[in-house]
Design a protein around this motif. Structure first.
Motif, PDB file in Angstrom:
ATOM      1  N   GLN A   1       0.875  -1.174   0.000  1.00  0.00           N
ATOM      2  CA  GLN A   1       0.000   0.000   0.000  1.00  0.00           C
ATOM      3  C   GLN A   1       0.911   1.222   0.000  1.00  0.00           C
ATOM      4  O   GLN A   1       1.903   1.259   0.730  1.00  0.00           O
TER       5      GLN A   1
ATOM      6  N   LEU B   1      -4.584  -2.909  -2.339  1.00  0.00           N
ATOM      7  CA  LEU B   1      -3.156  -2.762  -2.646  1.00  0.00           C
ATOM      8  C   LEU B   1      -2.945  -1.757  -3.781  1.00  0.00           C
ATOM      9  O   LEU B   1      -3.794  -1.630  -4.666  1.00  0.00           O
ATOM     10  N   ASP B   2      -1.787  -1.104  -3.755  1.00  0.00           N
ATOM     11  CA  ASP B   2      -1.409  -0.176  -4.826  1.00  0.00           C
ATOM     12  C   ASP B   2      -0.329  -0.767  -5.728  1.00  0.00           C
ATOM     13  O   ASP B   2      -0.172  -0.358  -6.875  1.00  0.00           O
TER      14      ASP B   2
END
Ligand code: GDP
Ligand code: MN
Length: 304
Positions: A197, A245-246
């Protein structure tokens, strides 16, 4: 004979649901493979998703190692597709040989994880993944499971379990089993640090970078203070816990085919200072598709 037949596919009839077995959804399992591991293959054969709905796609480099892996892979494929029981056979299997050379010849874990080697190595991996994806994704594909060749242990219900979340991108937590000399016993540790993240620190670092520079995760020289899924595992907790999530890794990653069909791929160039699978998560997000991590759902990476 008349003109060649036209095959029509209505993409809106290709369902992508949380019950893909009942809905007979086709899954494409894609594996970039530099080395052949028997444990990977045995684990793949144990997947309980109906094999007649699974297409396997591989891409291997044209190196000495890649040649050896191709021979071994072909041997194993012949066994399953020719000799095994009908229900063990896969729908189809595609093997591609890379048309470019890998930039880093050595494949030792320590060598390939050196920070200086990352940009070229990850760019080459991105190209390999894109070649594999764009030559194998079919009009009837519902799901793409990215599965690295060194993932040696997953639950047999991996595809059903990840698909049950019905998310555009779903990532389990990749760990590694090893012998711990302090405990004098087998132990395990987090392996894939690309599931994260984003953090203000990483954003700040990126804002000061040159346009061709990339952010990397898991290097002391570049503290990003991102929240890593690798450290979110909680023993005994619900395996279906979700976190947004990124950035994602590609060790095991289930993607709805429509995400790729929309154009989300693996940038081989810095994209928002991200590359390969992490760049893919960013590109998917820009297209409106959010990545989801399952911190308590474990899969295991080979230990060299
Ligand atoms: P790491 O686990 O993040 O260090 O990455 P790996 O070196 O294991 O690479 C990820 C996946 O890509 C594995 O399945 C490798 O076998 C495969 N791989 C590594 N290098 C190459 C390459 O040059 N070409 C192809 N086609 N696959 C590769
Ligand atoms: Mn690996």
């Amino acid at each position: 004979a008349g003109p060649p037949p036209v095959t029509r596919y209505n993409l809106n009839n290709v369902t992508i649901t949380n019950d893909p077995v009942a809905n007979r959804e086709n899954v494409l399992i894609l594996t970039p493979m530099a080395r052949f591991y028997q444990e990977y293959w045995d684990n793949l054969l144990k997947l309980s998703y109906p094999h007649e709905l699974i297409t396997l796609g591989f891409i291997l480099p044209k190196t000495k190692e890649g040649n050896a892996a191709t021979i071994e892979l072909q041997k194993q494929i012949a066994k399953v597709q020719k000799n095994a029981l009908e229900k063990e056979r896969f729908k189809s299997i595609i093997i591609l040989r890379q048309d470019f050379d890998p930039p880093i010849p050595s494949q030792d874990e320590s060598e390939r994880h050196k920070m200086a080697n990352q940009k070229a190595r990850r760019a080459a991996m991105a190209k390999a993944r894109n070649s594999l994806l764009f030559t194998t994704l079919g009009p009837d594909t519902s799901w793409v499971l990215w599965l690295d060749a060194d993932i040696v242990e997953t639950p047999p219900t991996l595809i059903q379990d990840l698909a049950s979340h019905s998310k555009p991108l779903t990532v389990p937590n990749c760990f590694q089993k090893f012998y711990n000399p302090e405990k004098k016993a087998m132990d395990e540790r987090p392996y894939d640090f690309n599931n994260w993240q984003d953090s203000p620190t990483a954003q700040e670092l990126a804002s000061k970078m040159g346009k061709d520079d990339i952010l990397l995760e898991g290097y002391a020289d570049m503290a990003t203070y991102r929240a890593l899924m690798a450290y979110m595992y909680e023993a005994g907790a619900d395996i279906h816990t979700e976190v947004p999530l990124d950035g994602v890794g590609g060790t095991a990653l289930l993607v709805k085919a429509e995400v790729h069909r929309d154009g989300a791929m693996f940038p081989a160039f810095p994209f928002y200072h991200l590359i390969e699978t992490e760049g893919f998560a960013k590109m998917a997000k820009r297209l409106g598709w959010q990545a989801t991590g399952l911190p308590n759902y474990k899969v295991y990476h080979y230990n060299e």
